[in-house]
Design an enzyme around this catalytic site. Structure first.
Site, PDB file in Angstrom:
ATOM      1  N   GLU A  16     -20.077  31.154 -38.026  1.00  0.00           N
ATOM      2  CA  GLU A  16     -21.350  30.976 -37.312  1.00  0.00           C
ATOM      3  C   GLU A  16     -21.169  30.043 -36.119  1.00  0.00           C
ATOM      4  OE1 GLU A  16     -24.319  31.474 -36.609  1.00  0.00           O
ATOM      5  OE2 GLU A  16     -25.336  32.583 -38.206  1.00  0.00           O
ATOM      6  N   ASP A 192     -29.744  37.602 -35.582  1.00  0.00           N
ATOM      7  CA  ASP A 192     -29.165  36.354 -36.098  1.00  0.00           C
ATOM      8  C   ASP A 192     -29.069  35.366 -34.939  1.00  0.00           C
ATOM      9  OD1 ASP A 192     -27.644  34.408 -37.501  1.00  0.00           O
ATOM     10  OD2 ASP A 192     -26.648  35.925 -38.695  1.00  0.00           O
TER      11      ASP A 192
END
Length: 281
Positions: A16, A192
């Site tokens: 991430e 996302d």
């Protein structure tokens, strides 16, 4: 169509938060569940890994050197000498830090979510360099991508289960007038992490969508970058001229992950990003 390359082959469980650190000329990113902070210098191919003692949802550079971390139990600081200290600690059982972004004034906008992703269990808060915390959005599910328009007047935001990229009016500290910019259709994945380019367009990674999309400032879809990994998680422009789009990915929850799932990918020369301010703390 410009193709992807593999920047760092890895098996991150939940890669991430790619962020270009202009001061050091490197891309920093994390493995949330693996509790690792990764550094990558594309000029030398040098790679670094630092472990954390708890799940880390985001990492950003600080103005004076070091890093700010959005951790399970709050906001932590890594000093230039490598030492760690808490800036704001607030443990909520069942909840952890998730994506975060630094606003034009240097404040950190830090998201949280429950481990089970329950609706209303997450928040989005503004954290100043001095450690003052104000909750801006008190009831979200999975707080994710956050970014600002080139003129700083708009803030973009993703609460993943809504399937939307929302936009707010932004005055430097407050947000108002929440409305949809774009909605991801059924079957195309979930929004996302995101980044905003120099033209004001929003690039968003699609979890379970195997792609990154670009939306114009008026919400029109004008570009799709297919990727080999089912779960791209976030994207950011990097490199000396901010023209390379880096994309993190995840392998968690996949029965048969692609060999590149969990790797850091890059699409060279795909656009032009905005310089990202460091955290003011």
């Amino acid at each position: 169509m410009t193709g992807y390359e593999v920047a760092v082959r890895a098996e991150a469980m939940l890669g991430e938060g790619p962020t270009w650190d202009a001061a050091t000329g490197r891309l920093i990113w994390i493995d949330i569940l693996g509790m690792r902070i990764h550094g990558y210098d594309p000029a030398t191919d040098r790679r670094t890994v630092r472990t954390t003692e708890q799940h880390v949802g985001a990492v950003k550079p600080r103005a004076g050197g070091g890093l700010v971390l959005n951790l399970r139990d709050g906001i932590g600081l890594v000093d230039p000498d490598g030492g760690f200290r808490w800036l704001h600690r607030e443990r909520v059982p069942g909840r952890r830090g998730n994506d975060a972004a630094v606003a034009p004034d240097g404040a950190l906008w830090a998201g949280t979510m429950r481990y089970d992703g329950a609706a209303g269990g997450g928040t989005l808060s503004r954290v100043t360099g001095a450690g003052a915390v104000r909750t801006v959005l008190p009831s979200v599910a999975v707080s994710n991508g956050t970014g600002w328009s080139p003129d700083g007047r708009l803030m973009y935001y993703v609460d993943t289960p809504t399937r939307r990229i929302d936009v707010f009016d932004f005055d430097g500290e407050q947000v108002r007038g929440r409305r949809p910019l774009a909605e991801i259709e059924e079957g195309a994945g979930f929004p996302d992490g995101l980044t905003v380019d120099a033209d004001g367009a929003v690039w968003v990674a699609l979890w379970d969508g195997a792609a990154v999309r670009r939306y114009t400032p008026d919400g029109a879809l004008d570009r799709v970058l297919p990727l080999p990994t089912a779960r791209p998680t976030a994207c950011a422009f990097g490199g000396a001229d901010l023209t390379d789009l880096y994309v993190t990915s995840a392998r968690t929850g996949l029965d048969r992950p692609h060999p590149l799932s969990g790797s850091l990918l890059v699409v060279p020369g795909v656009g032009r990003g905005l310089p990202q301010p460091p955290f003011a703390g």
